[in-house]
Scaffold this active site. Structure first.
Site, PDB file in Angstrom:
ATOM      1  N   LYS A 188       0.897  -1.165   0.000  1.00 57.77           N
ATOM      2  CA  LYS A 188       0.000   0.000   0.000  1.00 57.77           C
ATOM      3  C   LYS A 188       0.930   1.210   0.000  1.00 57.77           C
ATOM      4  O   LYS A 188       1.161   1.859   1.025  1.00 57.77           O
ATOM      5  CB  LYS A 188      -0.939  -0.040   1.214  1.00 57.77           C
ATOM      6  CG  LYS A 188      -2.129   0.917   1.074  1.00 57.77           C
ATOM      7  CD  LYS A 188      -3.204   0.579   2.082  1.00 57.77           C
ATOM      8  CE  LYS A 188      -4.212   1.697   2.208  1.00 57.77           C
ATOM      9  NZ  LYS A 188      -5.005   1.973   1.013  1.00 57.77           N
TER      10      LYS A 188
HETATM   11  N1  PMP Z   1      -7.189  -1.527  -3.581  1.00 61.45           N
HETATM   12  C1  PMP Z   1      -6.737  -0.282  -3.310  1.00 61.45           C
HETATM   13  C2  PMP Z   1      -5.995   0.458  -4.358  1.00 61.45           C
HETATM   14  C3  PMP Z   1      -6.964   0.287  -2.061  1.00 61.45           C
HETATM   15  O1  PMP Z   1      -6.519   1.523  -1.793  1.00 61.45           O
HETATM   16  C4  PMP Z   1      -7.701  -0.431  -1.091  1.00 61.45           C
HETATM   17  C5  PMP Z   1      -7.955   0.193   0.259  1.00 61.45           C
HETATM   18  N2  PMP Z   1      -6.882  -0.039   1.125  1.00 61.45           N
HETATM   19  C6  PMP Z   1      -8.167  -1.707  -1.414  1.00 61.45           C
HETATM   20  C7  PMP Z   1      -7.901  -2.222  -2.667  1.00 61.45           C
HETATM   21  C8  PMP Z   1      -8.942  -2.520  -0.417  1.00 61.45           C
HETATM   22  O2  PMP Z   1      -8.150  -2.850   0.674  1.00 61.45           O
HETATM   23  P1  PMP Z   1      -8.751  -3.037   2.135  1.00 61.45           P
HETATM   24  O3  PMP Z   1      -9.975  -3.872   1.990  1.00 61.45           O
HETATM   25  O4  PMP Z   1      -7.660  -3.738   2.859  1.00 61.45           O
HETATM   26  O5  PMP Z   1      -9.049  -1.697   2.678  1.00 61.45           O
END
Ligand code: PMP
Length: 300
Positions: free
Chosen positions: A158
């Site tokens: 991330k």
């Molecule tokens: N893809 C992206 C690009 C994101 O920013 C997120 C949010 N963190 C997600 C998918 C989904 O991740 P999560 O369910 O862990 O929040």
């Protein structure tokens, strides 16, 4: 609701080991993270004062840093305690929580071995990304930008730098009259939203792209676990762009978006149905349970 600039708010931010007044949580303009995007972050949600899947978010934060070749100077336990401390200090039990780690200003060049790693954690009230209208279904543009090949960017992290793609795609979507965008991958197959993973209901089964070039979201993994518990078959596979037309229901998942039905992708339209409603109901129940209950009911 008027947007209050994020540097013009009150509250507490945890910065490098201690809570500081919100307005004093500043960085130097020559920070490496600002110039070279050497920053990784998390997006978490607290419900009733408890951060949902804080252990999984903290693990991902540490792993994202490792993918960018840096080690956070705090243990997982210290980071989790700090996240909880921020939520308690800001007095909003239902809040979005944003930890971010970045390289400091000690060295400003592509090489960054001499930089210190900083960590800040903020929290603020942030209702569902798509607001109260989300049951109508969000309308997604098909972005011109593509998710990159996993050997051309640290796509499992991330990492702040990857979000330039999302911001450009989302701005273009807004110009075209859509609420968000869905991105294909470098091959042209379906990848994900700008901050969400995507699921399609096809023949009564849940189909979702294999997370090769995007985050295997914590909400995504939770939904897969909940769906399996409901005897809904989940298929992770490559999904060609043209196959989206075969879906009867579509929804996106993410910490900020939670589970949001999709009403349209480009010219295609969809209506939320039984599977979307089942998964949303289960998720809404789960987020209010204790961490032990969450791990027991929906292991990921
Ligand atoms: N893809 C992206 C690009 C994101 O920013 C997120 C949010 N963190 C997600 C998918 C989904 O991740 P999560 O369910 O862990 O929040």
């Amino acid at each position: 609701m008027a947007l209050i600039p994020f540097d013009d708010r009150d509250g507490s931010i945890w910065l490098d080991g201690a809570l500081v007044p919100w307005r004093e949580a500043k960085v130097h303009v020559l920070s490496h993270g600002l110039h070279y995007a050497s920053a990784v972050f998390e997006g978490e949600r607290a419900y009733g004062g408890t951060i949902f899947r804080l252990d999984a978010h903290t693990k991902r934060l540490i792993e994202s840093g490792a993918l960018l070749d840096f080690k956070l100077p705090f243990t997982a336990e210290q980071i989790m305690a700090a996240c909880n401390q921020v939520v308690a200090a800001n007095g909003e039990p239902d809040a979005y929580v944003r930890p971010i780690a970045w390289r400091g200003p000690e060295q400003l060049s592509v090489s960054a071995e001499a930089t210190k790693i900083h960590l800040a954690i903020a929290s603020w009230p942030w209702p569902n990304l798509f607001g109260d209208d989300r049951m109508k279904g969000v309308r997604l543009d098909v972005a011109d930008w593509k998710r990159p090949h996993p050997e051309t960017a640290p796509t499992a992290a991330k990492a702040a730098g990857l979000y330039m793609i999302g911001t450009m795609a989302k701005h273009k979507a807004a110009q075209r009259g859509f609420e968000d965008a869905i991105l294909m991958d470098w091959k042209g197959d379906v990848a994900e939203g700008t901050g969400e993973n995507v699921f399609f209901v096809m023949d009564g089964e849940l189909h979702t792209p294999t997370p090769i070039c995007f985050l295997n979201g914590i909400t995504r993994r939770t939904v897969i676990s909940l769906a399996k518990h409901q005897q809904i078959k989940v298929v992770e596979r490559t999904i060609a762009r043209a196959e989206m037309a075969k879906a009867t229901e579509v929804f996106v998942t993410g910490t900020a978006a939670e589970i949001t039905p999709v009403g349209a992708i480009g010219d295609l339209t969809f209506t939320p149905g039984r599977i979307t409603e089942t998964v949303m109901r289960d998720y809404d129940e789960l987020i209010h349970q204790s961490p032990a209950q969450v791990n027991q009911r929906a292991p990921i």
